[in-house]
Scaffold this motif. Structure first.
Motif, PDB file in Angstrom:
ATOM      1  N   GLU A 161      50.407  44.675  48.602  1.00  0.00           N
ATOM      2  CA  GLU A 161      49.428  44.946  49.464  1.00  0.00           C
ATOM      3  C   GLU A 161      49.392  46.447  49.547  1.00  0.00           C
ATOM      4  O   GLU A 161      48.237  46.880  49.613  1.00  0.00           O
ATOM      5  CB  GLU A 161      49.958  44.565  51.040  1.00  0.00           C
ATOM      6  CG  GLU A 161      49.061  45.134  51.896  1.00  0.00           C
ATOM      7  CD  GLU A 161      47.797  44.321  52.216  1.00  0.00           C
ATOM      8  OE1 GLU A 161      47.860  43.137  52.009  1.00  0.00           O
ATOM      9  OE2 GLU A 161      46.743  44.778  52.607  1.00  0.00           O
ATOM     10  N   SER A 162      50.503  47.242  49.404  1.00  0.00           N
ATOM     11  CA  SER A 162      50.313  48.732  49.455  1.00  0.00           C
ATOM     12  C   SER A 162      49.812  49.399  48.184  1.00  0.00           C
ATOM     13  O   SER A 162      48.978  50.483  48.576  1.00  0.00           O
ATOM     14  CB  SER A 162      51.609  49.596  49.843  1.00  0.00           C
ATOM     15  OG  SER A 162      52.592  48.984  49.021  1.00  0.00           O
ATOM     16  N   ASP A 163      49.805  48.656  47.347  1.00  0.00           N
ATOM     17  CA  ASP A 163      49.525  49.286  45.849  1.00  0.00           C
ATOM     18  C   ASP A 163      48.229  48.731  45.511  1.00  0.00           C
ATOM     19  O   ASP A 163      47.377  49.183  44.589  1.00  0.00           O
ATOM     20  CB  ASP A 163      50.392  48.971  44.674  1.00  0.00           C
ATOM     21  CG  ASP A 163      51.738  49.713  44.934  1.00  0.00           C
ATOM     22  OD1 ASP A 163      51.879  50.571  45.761  1.00  0.00           O
ATOM     23  OD2 ASP A 163      52.704  49.076  44.648  1.00  0.00           O
ATOM     24  N   SER A 164      47.782  47.561  45.970  1.00  0.00           N
ATOM     25  CA  SER A 164      46.894  46.673  45.487  1.00  0.00           C
ATOM     26  C   SER A 164      45.515  47.221  45.876  1.00  0.00           C
ATOM     27  O   SER A 164      45.196  47.825  46.961  1.00  0.00           O
ATOM     28  CB  SER A 164      46.870  45.274  45.834  1.00  0.00           C
ATOM     29  OG  SER A 164      46.581  45.061  47.228  1.00  0.00           O
ATOM     30  N   LEU A 165      44.515  46.719  45.168  1.00  0.00           N
ATOM     31  CA  LEU A 165      42.875  47.268  45.448  1.00  0.00           C
ATOM     32  C   LEU A 165      42.414  46.352  46.351  1.00  0.00           C
ATOM     33  O   LEU A 165      41.667  46.767  47.401  1.00  0.00           O
ATOM     34  CB  LEU A 165      42.071  46.855  44.141  1.00  0.00           C
ATOM     35  CG  LEU A 165      40.950  47.623  44.206  1.00  0.00           C
ATOM     36  CD1 LEU A 165      40.936  49.141  44.018  1.00  0.00           C
ATOM     37  CD2 LEU A 165      40.189  47.162  42.604  1.00  0.00           C
ATOM     38  N   PHE A 166      42.959  45.193  46.256  1.00  0.00           N
ATOM     39  CA  PHE A 166      42.905  43.955  47.447  1.00  0.00           C
ATOM     40  C   PHE A 166      43.836  43.943  48.522  1.00  0.00           C
ATOM     41  O   PHE A 166      44.748  43.975  48.229  1.00  0.00           O
ATOM     42  CB  PHE A 166      42.484  42.488  46.710  1.00  0.00           C
ATOM     43  CG  PHE A 166      41.784  41.382  47.351  1.00  0.00           C
ATOM     44  CD1 PHE A 166      40.336  41.584  47.429  1.00  0.00           C
ATOM     45  CD2 PHE A 166      42.531  40.639  48.072  1.00  0.00           C
ATOM     46  CE1 PHE A 166      39.884  40.505  48.095  1.00  0.00           C
ATOM     47  CE2 PHE A 166      42.130  39.345  48.708  1.00  0.00           C
ATOM     48  CZ  PHE A 166      40.476  39.727  48.721  1.00  0.00           C
ATOM     49  N   ARG A 167      43.044  43.524  49.639  1.00  0.00           N
ATOM     50  CA  ARG A 167      44.027  43.446  50.922  1.00  0.00           C
ATOM     51  C   ARG A 167      44.265  41.798  50.912  1.00  0.00           C
ATOM     52  O   ARG A 167      43.543  41.136  51.500  1.00  0.00           O
ATOM     53  CB  ARG A 167      43.298  43.984  52.223  1.00  0.00           C
ATOM     54  CG  ARG A 167      43.127  45.379  52.147  1.00  0.00           C
ATOM     55  CD  ARG A 167      42.212  45.504  53.568  1.00  0.00           C
ATOM     56  NE  ARG A 167      42.353  46.947  53.682  1.00  0.00           N
ATOM     57  CZ  ARG A 167      41.569  47.766  54.658  1.00  0.00           C
ATOM     58  NH1 ARG A 167      40.530  47.148  54.847  1.00  0.00           N
ATOM     59  NH2 ARG A 167      41.845  48.951  54.977  1.00  0.00           N
ATOM     60  N   ARG A 177      44.178  39.639  53.903  1.00  0.00           N
ATOM     61  CA  ARG A 177      43.208  39.360  54.371  1.00  0.00           C
ATOM     62  C   ARG A 177      42.243  38.165  53.866  1.00  0.00           C
ATOM     63  O   ARG A 177      41.444  37.719  53.952  1.00  0.00           O
ATOM     64  CB  ARG A 177      42.045  40.438  54.462  1.00  0.00           C
ATOM     65  CG  ARG A 177      42.495  41.517  55.604  1.00  0.00           C
ATOM     66  CD  ARG A 177      41.484  42.677  55.860  1.00  0.00           C
ATOM     67  NE  ARG A 177      41.967  43.800  56.749  1.00  0.00           N
ATOM     68  CZ  ARG A 177      41.437  44.555  57.012  1.00  0.00           C
ATOM     69  NH1 ARG A 177      40.046  45.222  56.311  1.00  0.00           N
ATOM     70  NH2 ARG A 177      41.634  45.414  57.954  1.00  0.00           N
ATOM     71  N   ILE A 181      40.770  35.243  56.126  1.00  0.00           N
ATOM     72  CA  ILE A 181      39.602  35.562  56.434  1.00  0.00           C
ATOM     73  C   ILE A 181      38.572  35.395  55.484  1.00  0.00           C
ATOM     74  O   ILE A 181      37.653  34.921  55.783  1.00  0.00           O
ATOM     75  CB  ILE A 181      39.776  36.956  57.118  1.00  0.00           C
ATOM     76  CG1 ILE A 181      40.728  37.340  58.032  1.00  0.00           C
ATOM     77  CG2 ILE A 181      38.244  37.592  57.473  1.00  0.00           C
ATOM     78  CD1 ILE A 181      40.639  38.810  58.593  1.00  0.00           C
ATOM     79  N   LEU A 182      39.013  35.779  54.051  1.00  0.00           N
ATOM     80  CA  LEU A 182      38.012  35.684  53.205  1.00  0.00           C
ATOM     81  C   LEU A 182      37.885  34.136  52.692  1.00  0.00           C
ATOM     82  O   LEU A 182      36.627  33.524  52.900  1.00  0.00           O
ATOM     83  CB  LEU A 182      38.754  36.184  51.876  1.00  0.00           C
ATOM     84  CG  LEU A 182      37.846  35.919  50.411  1.00  0.00           C
ATOM     85  CD1 LEU A 182      36.622  36.617  50.709  1.00  0.00           C
ATOM     86  CD2 LEU A 182      38.540  36.293  49.167  1.00  0.00           C
ATOM     87  N   SER A 189      30.026  37.500  44.237  1.00  0.00           N
ATOM     88  CA  SER A 189      30.746  38.266  44.832  1.00  0.00           C
ATOM     89  C   SER A 189      31.750  38.010  45.477  1.00  0.00           C
ATOM     90  O   SER A 189      32.620  38.898  45.554  1.00  0.00           O
ATOM     91  CB  SER A 189      29.840  39.333  45.665  1.00  0.00           C
ATOM     92  OG  SER A 189      29.071  38.647  46.497  1.00  0.00           O
ATOM     93  N   LEU A 190      31.658  36.785  46.147  1.00  0.00           N
ATOM     94  CA  LEU A 190      32.979  36.312  47.074  1.00  0.00           C
ATOM     95  C   LEU A 190      33.909  35.731  46.055  1.00  0.00           C
ATOM     96  O   LEU A 190      35.063  35.643  46.408  1.00  0.00           O
ATOM     97  CB  LEU A 190      32.555  35.486  48.029  1.00  0.00           C
ATOM     98  CG  LEU A 190      31.814  36.246  49.158  1.00  0.00           C
ATOM     99  CD1 LEU A 190      31.210  35.352  50.323  1.00  0.00           C
ATOM    100  CD2 LEU A 190      32.816  37.375  49.816  1.00  0.00           C
ATOM    101  N   VAL A 200      36.511  37.632  42.131  1.00  0.00           N
ATOM    102  CA  VAL A 200      37.326  38.697  42.177  1.00  0.00           C
ATOM    103  C   VAL A 200      38.362  38.844  41.214  1.00  0.00           C
ATOM    104  O   VAL A 200      39.283  37.983  41.258  1.00  0.00           O
ATOM    105  CB  VAL A 200      38.244  38.906  43.590  1.00  0.00           C
ATOM    106  CG1 VAL A 200      39.058  39.981  43.967  1.00  0.00           C
ATOM    107  CG2 VAL A 200      37.040  38.738  44.826  1.00  0.00           C
TER     108      VAL A 200
END
Lengths: 236, 285
Positions: free
Chosen positions: B25-31, B34, B37-38, B13-14, B17
């Motif tokens: 950033e504003s349109d994407s599903l993924f941030r 971050r 951090i991932l 799951s990690l 993706v």
């Protein structure tokens, strides 16, 4: 089974929170699930309140019945619990959509005494008993700080003396009169305290602790999610 | 088997993706902001799992002594000799705080020792969910020590939802019952000093642990032993002496060593005025 099910629930809940953190909540299903799960926590918390009430009544009534030392305080606790809870929950009247009163337990003029609105019994108890008592407890902290500071700042050895000198300088700098006093020696002393003691030494130590604690929290979370750590369930 | 499957699921799951999610950033599903951090989460997970596996294989792991935790048994022993209770407070935060979970985990260990010595234990809590978790853990501990008959539900008790009402009740218990040992493990706020100073005045041996740096000076001033930050989270593993749990601690130390190297490298690069590129690697929103 008693261990496996909680571990699986912890794993799924943890994964939702972790994966949801990396997705945009407005555009992804996972982000919305994360918000939903957080709402469940609040709902479950509301239901468990009953457990708390049962516990507080059982523990205190037992002491009152057996007239153990200080039982009068337990009686006061019991009276307080019901005095706050009952008037806030009593429905005085129920009015239909058409404006007619469906039922009435007390005279309508008593209506403002019940519920949690301004002028109610609950409001009065909260403003004139609960809040001042909380403020009193908090205010007592000043005296406790004084007695703890007296013990902590005794110059028993070199390290304790260094702590005492640093603490005195910081405390002097924190008050206007102290700052004026420090400026008598040098205009740079207050700035030195601020830059080197508070923003240098103090922040460095605090950050060290925060980084360690954050890693510890992340490590423990991971151990719980993966089912390695089960001590929080009393296992292992 | 279950744990192995969970390990595979977390990795899949990690890692898998879809690349289409990395848009603006504003349109994407993924941030995308971050991603650092991932990367850290994946690295941390791999290290912890590797160390846990090594521990399972029987590799000897050195864990430094934590005086505060070694003192727990001594404190309970003192309470047993004096015929007085042990007071344990798992912080005043809700169960969704990791500090409270750490406090509950340590409570299980303390309850085993009190059950073994048949020493009375008092655990006042501030939230009903902590009450339920605490009762479960203490019951399990008494049952595992074969002292189910000594267990009763009022060991863990709900006292008040308000912060200072809770403090007043616990201070009352300290002054009336005079516990021989007070153990504070979890999240504490302004009440930390009120509790610790009252315990000190009552003559109890006191052991505290919290991850909040602003409360640590109060505990250090008023308690005999204090666990700082990460030591609180390490406590349950340390007390269990189980190699698998100790493996997690070693993994944590390894990641900390990487972070220390990164901090030193960052200080050097900033001092040498090499730009912000290194700092930006760690930037996350």
């Amino acid at each position: 089974m008693r261990t496996t099910v909680p571990v699986v629930i912890a794993f799924i809940s943890g994964m939702i929170m972790v994966v949801g953190f990396f997705f945009n909540p407005e555009r992804s299903f996972l982000g919305r699930v994360e918000e939903e799960v957080l709402q469940w926590v609040t709902i479950v918390g509301g239901f468990t309140l009953l457990l708390g009430v049962v516990s507080i009544v059982r523990v205190n009534s037992k002491v009152v019945k057996q007239k153990k030392a200080g039982w009068i305080f337990n009686l006061a606790t019991l009276i307080s619990v019901f005095a706050m809870a009952i008037p806030s929950m009593l429905p005085v009247t129920k009015t239909s959509n058409l404006g007619s009163v469906i039922y009435s337990i007390f005279p309508e003029s008593w209506g403002s005494l019940f519920g949690t609105g301004t002028g109610s019994i609950y409001d009065w108890l909260f403003n004139y008993l609960d809040a001042p008592m909380m403020a009193t407890m908090f205010a007592m902290l000043a005296f406790y700080i004084a007695s703890a500071a007296y013990r902590a700042f005794r110059a028993r050895n070199a390290e304790a003396t260094l702590l005492l000198v640093t603490a005195v300088l910081v405390m002097l700098w924190r008050i206007p009169m102290g700052e004026a006093f420090l400026r008598l020696f040098s205009d740079n002393i207050p700035g030195y305290i601020n830059s080197y003691i508070m923003n240098g030494v103090n922040v460095a130590v605090q950050r060290g602790i925060i980084i360690g604690a954050a890693l510890g929290a992340a490590s423990m979370s991971l151990r719980i999610m993966l089912g390695i750590e089960r001590t929080y369930m009393g296992k292992g | 088997m279950l744990i192995a499957t969970l390990h595979r699921i977390i990795f899949l799951s990690l890692i898998f993706v879809p690349s289409s999610v990395f848009a603006q950033e504003s349109d994407s599903l993924f941030r995308t902001s971050r991603v650092p951090i991932l990367f850290f989460v994946v690295l941390f997970s791999i290290v912890i799992i590797l160390y846990t596996r090594w521990a399972k294989l029987g590799k000897t792991l050195f864990i430094r002594k934590i005086a505060g935790l070694d003192a727990v048994e001594e404190a309970v022993g003192r309470a047993t000799e004096m015929g007085k209770p042990v007071l344990y407070i798992p912080g005043i935060s809700e169960i969704d705080e990791i500090e409270t979970i750490a406090g509950i985990a340590i409570l299980g260990r303390v309850a085993r020792i009190t059950a073994q010595y048949e020493t009375p234990l008092i655990v006042p809590v501030r939230y009903p969910m902590v009450l339920a978790a605490g009762q479960e853990v203490v019951e399990q501990a008494y049952s595992e020590m074969g002292k189910k008959d000594s267990y009763h539900k009022d060991i863990v008790r709900y006292v008040a939802g308000e912060q200072f009402a809770f403090t007043a009740t616990v201070n009352g218990i300290m002054m009336r019952d005079r516990p021989a040992a007070n153990i504070y493990m979890g999240g504490f706020f302004a009440e930390s000093l009120l509790l610790a100073e009252t315990g000190n005045a009552a003559g109890s041996i006191q052991i505290a642990g919290t991850a909040r740096p602003e409360q640590l000076p109060f505990f250090i001033a008023a308690c005999d032993y204090t666990l700082m930050g990460e030591e609180l989270y390490a406590a349950s593993s340390y007390l269990s002496h189980e190699p698998i749990l100790l493996g997690g601690l070693k993994g944590q130390d390894f990641v900390k060593m990487i972070l220390v190297i990164c901090i030193i490298a960052g200080c050097l690069l900033i001092t040498l005025d090499s730009g912000d590129w290194f700092k930006n690697i760690f930037r996350a929103e």
